[in-house]
Design a protein around this motif. Structure first.
Motif, PDB file in Angstrom:
ATOM      1  N   GLU A 161      25.047  23.352   4.836  1.00  0.00           N
ATOM      2  CA  GLU A 161      25.885  22.732   5.875  1.00  0.00           C
ATOM      3  C   GLU A 161      26.820  23.763   6.512  1.00  0.00           C
ATOM      4  O   GLU A 161      26.976  23.800   7.734  1.00  0.00           O
ATOM      5  CB  GLU A 161      26.676  21.556   5.307  1.00  0.00           C
ATOM      6  CG  GLU A 161      25.800  20.381   4.892  1.00  0.00           C
ATOM      7  CD  GLU A 161      24.916  19.866   6.020  1.00  0.00           C
ATOM      8  OE1 GLU A 161      25.405  19.745   7.159  1.00  0.00           O
ATOM      9  OE2 GLU A 161      23.737  19.578   5.753  1.00  0.00           O
ATOM     10  N   SER A 192      21.112  22.272  10.126  1.00  0.00           N
ATOM     11  CA  SER A 192      20.892  22.430   8.689  1.00  0.00           C
ATOM     12  C   SER A 192      19.431  22.166   8.319  1.00  0.00           C
ATOM     13  O   SER A 192      18.837  22.905   7.522  1.00  0.00           O
ATOM     14  CB  SER A 192      21.812  21.475   7.926  1.00  0.00           C
ATOM     15  OG  SER A 192      21.557  21.537   6.552  1.00  0.00           O
ATOM     16  N   LYS A 193      18.861  21.131   8.898  1.00  0.00           N
ATOM     17  CA  LYS A 193      17.470  20.778   8.605  1.00  0.00           C
ATOM     18  C   LYS A 193      16.528  21.923   8.979  1.00  0.00           C
ATOM     19  O   LYS A 193      15.580  22.227   8.254  1.00  0.00           O
ATOM     20  CB  LYS A 193      17.092  19.512   9.378  1.00  0.00           C
ATOM     21  CG  LYS A 193      16.083  18.658   8.719  1.00  0.00           C
ATOM     22  CD  LYS A 193      15.943  17.361   9.489  1.00  0.00           C
ATOM     23  CE  LYS A 193      15.585  16.262   8.517  1.00  0.00           C
ATOM     24  NZ  LYS A 193      15.453  14.979   9.145  1.00  0.00           N
ATOM     25  N   SER A 194      16.789  22.565  10.103  1.00  0.00           N
ATOM     26  CA  SER A 194      15.964  23.696  10.539  1.00  0.00           C
ATOM     27  C   SER A 194      16.108  24.876   9.575  1.00  0.00           C
ATOM     28  O   SER A 194      15.126  25.551   9.256  1.00  0.00           O
ATOM     29  CB  SER A 194      16.357  24.151  11.942  1.00  0.00           C
ATOM     30  OG  SER A 194      16.046  23.164  12.879  1.00  0.00           O
ATOM     31  N   HIS A 246      16.834  24.690   6.390  1.00  0.00           N
ATOM     32  CA  HIS A 246      16.083  24.324   5.190  1.00  0.00           C
ATOM     33  C   HIS A 246      14.598  24.629   5.380  1.00  0.00           C
ATOM     34  O   HIS A 246      13.958  25.192   4.482  1.00  0.00           O
ATOM     35  CB  HIS A 246      16.263  22.835   4.856  1.00  0.00           C
ATOM     36  CG  HIS A 246      17.494  22.522   4.087  1.00  0.00           C
ATOM     37  ND1 HIS A 246      17.596  22.743   2.740  1.00  0.00           N
ATOM     38  CD2 HIS A 246      18.673  22.008   4.484  1.00  0.00           C
ATOM     39  CE1 HIS A 246      18.799  22.365   2.327  1.00  0.00           C
ATOM     40  NE2 HIS A 246      19.468  21.921   3.368  1.00  0.00           N
ATOM     41  N   ARG A 247      14.053  24.248   6.525  1.00  0.00           N
ATOM     42  CA  ARG A 247      12.631  24.499   6.794  1.00  0.00           C
ATOM     43  C   ARG A 247      12.342  25.999   6.862  1.00  0.00           C
ATOM     44  O   ARG A 247      11.332  26.465   6.341  1.00  0.00           O
ATOM     45  CB  ARG A 247      12.196  23.827   8.088  1.00  0.00           C
ATOM     46  CG  ARG A 247      11.892  22.349   7.930  1.00  0.00           C
ATOM     47  CD  ARG A 247      11.175  21.789   9.153  1.00  0.00           C
ATOM     48  NE  ARG A 247      11.933  21.925  10.377  1.00  0.00           N
ATOM     49  CZ  ARG A 247      12.797  21.028  10.847  1.00  0.00           C
ATOM     50  NH1 ARG A 247      13.004  19.897  10.199  1.00  0.00           N
ATOM     51  NH2 ARG A 247      13.438  21.231  11.973  1.00  0.00           N
TER      52      ARG A 247
END
Length: 108
Positions: A56, A66-68, A70-71
């Motif tokens: 975050e 954040s999701k990007s 993580h990927r």
């Protein structure tokens, strides 16, 4: 044989009590990227992010979702050089270090 501790928790605890361990992880991730072992480098970098800045905060400091992030740092991730540069920049600032590339053979 089953593991008795969560590996990620162990990494976080070790980084918290041993700043040199965090620096060694960063060094290993950078070395692996430079030597063409991107998958392992991404996974080490992901563990380092979790143990230091967190996804975050990395998202806030890097202006990336954040999701990007993580990927990007997953086993199958494919971060661009620009994204890697930003991630390394945030981590090096957090650890108070800089990265330097040296020719090992020249220093032997």
């Amino acid at each position: 044989m089953a593991l008795t501790r969560d590996f990620k928790a162990t990494i976080v605890e070790r980084v918290e009590r041993d700043p040199d361990f965090a620096k060694a992880l960063l060094d290993e991730a950078a070395t692996l990227f430079l030597n063409g072992e991107a998958e392992t480098a991404r996974l080490i970098l992901r563990d380092l992010v979790n143990a230091t800045v967190g996804f975050e905060q990395l998202a806030r400091e890097s202006a990336r979702p954040s999701k990007s992030l993580h990927r990007m740092l997953s086993r199958a991730g494919n971060p661009s050089m620009d994204n890697l540069a930003v991630i390394f920049s945030v981590i090096t600032r957090r650890l108070g270090v800089s990265l330097e590339v040296r020719d090992v053979e020249a220093h032997a």
